[in-house]
Enzyme design. Structure first.
Site, PDB file in Angstrom:
ATOM      1  N   TYR A 157       0.845  -1.208   0.000  1.00  0.00           N
ATOM      2  CA  TYR A 157       0.000   0.000   0.000  1.00  0.00           C
ATOM      3  C   TYR A 157       0.875   1.252   0.000  1.00  0.00           C
ATOM      4  O   TYR A 157       0.651   2.188  -0.775  1.00  0.00           O
ATOM      5  CB  TYR A 157      -0.905  -0.027   1.231  1.00  0.00           C
ATOM      6  CG  TYR A 157      -1.898   1.108   1.324  1.00  0.00           C
ATOM      7  CD1 TYR A 157      -3.034   1.137   0.519  1.00  0.00           C
ATOM      8  CD2 TYR A 157      -1.721   2.142   2.243  1.00  0.00           C
ATOM      9  CE1 TYR A 157      -3.965   2.169   0.616  1.00  0.00           C
ATOM     10  CE2 TYR A 157      -2.648   3.179   2.353  1.00  0.00           C
ATOM     11  CZ  TYR A 157      -3.763   3.185   1.540  1.00  0.00           C
ATOM     12  OH  TYR A 157      -4.676   4.208   1.644  1.00  0.00           O
TER      13      TYR A 157
HETATM   14  N1  LIG Z   1      -9.915   6.001   4.697  1.00  0.00           N
HETATM   15  C1  LIG Z   1      -8.662   6.412   4.937  1.00  0.00           C
HETATM   16  O1  LIG Z   1      -8.237   6.560   6.100  1.00  0.00           O
HETATM   17  C2  LIG Z   1      -7.743   6.740   3.798  1.00  0.00           C
HETATM   18  C3  LIG Z   1      -6.514   7.352   4.093  1.00  0.00           C
HETATM   19  C4  LIG Z   1      -5.651   7.663   3.057  1.00  0.00           C
HETATM   20  C5  LIG Z   1      -5.982   7.362   1.755  1.00  0.00           C
HETATM   21  N2  LIG Z   1      -7.178   6.749   1.493  1.00  0.00           N
HETATM   22  C6  LIG Z   1      -7.477   6.432   0.095  1.00  0.00           C
HETATM   23  O2  LIG Z   1      -8.700   7.027  -0.267  1.00  0.00           O
HETATM   24  C7  LIG Z   1      -9.348   6.227  -1.265  1.00  0.00           C
HETATM   25  C8  LIG Z   1     -10.771   5.938  -0.843  1.00  0.00           C
HETATM   26  O3  LIG Z   1     -10.730   5.227   0.389  1.00  0.00           O
HETATM   27  P1  LIG Z   1     -12.065   4.892   1.209  1.00  0.00           P
HETATM   28  O4  LIG Z   1     -11.712   5.077   2.623  1.00  0.00           O
HETATM   29  O5  LIG Z   1     -13.224   5.590   0.619  1.00  0.00           O
HETATM   30  O6  LIG Z   1     -12.149   3.314   0.924  1.00  0.00           O
HETATM   31  P2  LIG Z   1     -13.452   2.378   0.787  1.00  0.00           P
HETATM   32  O7  LIG Z   1     -12.961   0.983   1.021  1.00  0.00           O
HETATM   33  O8  LIG Z   1     -14.577   2.904   1.613  1.00  0.00           O
HETATM   34  O9  LIG Z   1     -13.834   2.572  -0.752  1.00  0.00           O
HETATM   35  C9  LIG Z   1     -13.014   2.099  -1.795  1.00  0.00           C
HETATM   36  C10 LIG Z   1     -13.912   1.833  -2.980  1.00  0.00           C
HETATM   37  O10 LIG Z   1     -13.092   1.407  -4.083  1.00  0.00           O
HETATM   38  C11 LIG Z   1     -13.796   0.394  -4.766  1.00  0.00           C
HETATM   39  N3  LIG Z   1     -12.858  -0.444  -5.517  1.00  0.00           N
HETATM   40  C12 LIG Z   1     -11.959  -1.334  -5.036  1.00  0.00           C
HETATM   41  N4  LIG Z   1     -11.323  -1.931  -6.047  1.00  0.00           N
HETATM   42  C13 LIG Z   1     -11.810  -1.397  -7.192  1.00  0.00           C
HETATM   43  C14 LIG Z   1     -11.537  -1.626  -8.567  1.00  0.00           C
HETATM   44  N5  LIG Z   1     -10.638  -2.532  -8.971  1.00  0.00           N
HETATM   45  N6  LIG Z   1     -12.233  -0.912  -9.479  1.00  0.00           N
HETATM   46  C15 LIG Z   1     -13.167   0.009  -9.080  1.00  0.00           C
HETATM   47  N7  LIG Z   1     -13.472   0.249  -7.798  1.00  0.00           N
HETATM   48  C16 LIG Z   1     -12.796  -0.449  -6.866  1.00  0.00           C
HETATM   49  C17 LIG Z   1     -14.483  -0.409  -3.655  1.00  0.00           C
HETATM   50  O11 LIG Z   1     -15.554  -1.206  -4.153  1.00  0.00           O
HETATM   51  C18 LIG Z   1     -14.934   0.710  -2.718  1.00  0.00           C
HETATM   52  O12 LIG Z   1     -16.242   1.145  -3.026  1.00  0.00           O
HETATM   53  C19 LIG Z   1      -8.497   4.981  -1.421  1.00  0.00           C
HETATM   54  O13 LIG Z   1      -7.656   5.131  -2.556  1.00  0.00           O
HETATM   55  C20 LIG Z   1      -7.687   4.945  -0.155  1.00  0.00           C
HETATM   56  O14 LIG Z   1      -6.466   4.261  -0.284  1.00  0.00           O
HETATM   57  C21 LIG Z   1      -8.059   6.439   2.483  1.00  0.00           C
END
Ligand SMILES: NC(=O)c1ccc[n+]([C@@H]2O[C@H](COP(=O)([O-])OP(=O)(O)OC[C@H]3O[C@@H](n4cnc5c(N)ncnc54)[C@H](O)[C@@H]3O)[C@@H](O)[C@H]2O)c1
Length: 250
Positions: A157
């Site tokens: 990651y």
């Molecule tokens: N939540 C946090 O603390 C955090 C922190 C830093 C970065 N992020 C980043 O923010 C982004 C969103 O995170 P989130 O918290 O909303 O996560 P989440 O798990 O709630 O949502 C991620 C979404 O991506 C979709 N997904 C996964 N694989 C996929 C694919 N191959 N094609 C299309 N869609 C796909 C999933 O179905 C899901 O709906 C991510 O890139 C994550 O790494 C999140």
């Protein structure tokens, strides 16, 4: 042109942050396509967005953002529905394996790189020509503070998100003389379902590093993305914007 006539794609649009971004962009007047691997959830999230007079209805599209043909097909469907593309937010992602490098499974490593980095390449590449044709483009990538600092037991990651930061710099420079701006945000902990993929210890360790002593909200992420998606973000490209409650210091 104002946001009222712009079309935005949000990948991972059924997820915690993606959904909040889609809602904010729709509220600001964009017509929004929510792309997600979970097509039913994307359709439900799109249907649940309040319909506005300017933006009309949004669109839910099933896509595997790691798959070239699937991205091409989702783009065709979006362009057929809305007729143009102006904003792409790459929010699809997953935390991947939680293990020391010595114990990390290769297939799990590769899946994590694909969902967090390959997806950003495929969707951004597909978006460039429609944005140039529209005469306006904003690409906003969801990186992570893990990509700047490296989280222990989350090497795939962290490496993927560092890749997103470098990819953003590269693409931002490439397109600097065009109307397309490419930036990323680097959140620390944001309260979403993704946190369930982290171990309790890893989550506690991440929260402990945040000077504001709380997780961020998806709406706070959406506020920053909304600015990066708009006209006022005019002199920034290839940049990484922190969203870390005071944790990031560089
Ligand atoms: N939540 C946090 O603390 C955090 C922190 C830093 C970065 N992020 C980043 O923010 C982004 C969103 O995170 P989130 O918290 O909303 O996560 P989440 O798990 O709630 O949502 C991620 C979404 O991506 C979709 N997904 C996964 N694989 C996929 C694919 N191959 N094609 C299309 N869609 C796909 C999933 O179905 C899901 O709906 C991510 O890139 C994550 O790494 C999140």
């Amino acid at each position: 042109m104002n946001a009222q006539s712009r079309v935005a794609i949000v990948t991972g649009g059924a997820g915690g942050i993606g959904r909040a971004i889609a809602a904010r962009l729709q509220h600001d007047g964009h017509r929004v396509a929510l792309w997600d691997l979970d097509g039913d959830a994307a359709a439900q999230a799109a249907a649940a967005l309040p319909r506005s007079a300017s933006a009309g209805t949004s669109l839910g599209v099933r896509v595997d953002a790691t798959d070239e043909a699937s991205v091409a097909s989702a783009l065709r469907a979006t362009l057929a529905h809305f007729g143009a593309l102006h904003v792409l937010v790459n929010s699809a992602g997953a935390t991947g394996p939680v293990a020391n490098v010595a114990d990390c499974d290769l297939a799990a490593w590769q899946r994590c790189i694909d969902v967090n980095l390959r997806s950003v390449f495929l969707c951004s590449r597909a978006a460039v020509q429609p944005m140039l044709a529209a005469g306006f483009g904003r690409i906003v990538n969801l990186a992570s503070i893990a990509g700047k600092e490296g989280n222990p037991q989350m090497s795939a990651y962290s490496a993927a998100k560092a890749g997103v930061i470098a990819f953003t710099k590269s693409m931002g420079k490439e397109l600097a003389l065009t109307p397309v701006r490419v930036n990323c945000i680097a959140p620390a902990v944001i309260e979403t379902p993704l946190l369930a993929q982290m171990t309790r210890d890893a989550l506690a360790a991440s929260l402990a590093k945040i000077p504001m002593q709380r997780a961020g909200t998806a709406e706070e992420a959406a506020n920053l993305v909304a600015w990066l998606a708009g006209d006022q973000c005019s002199f920034s490209s290839g940049a990484t914007f922190d969203l870390s409650g005071g944790r990031a210091t560089y």
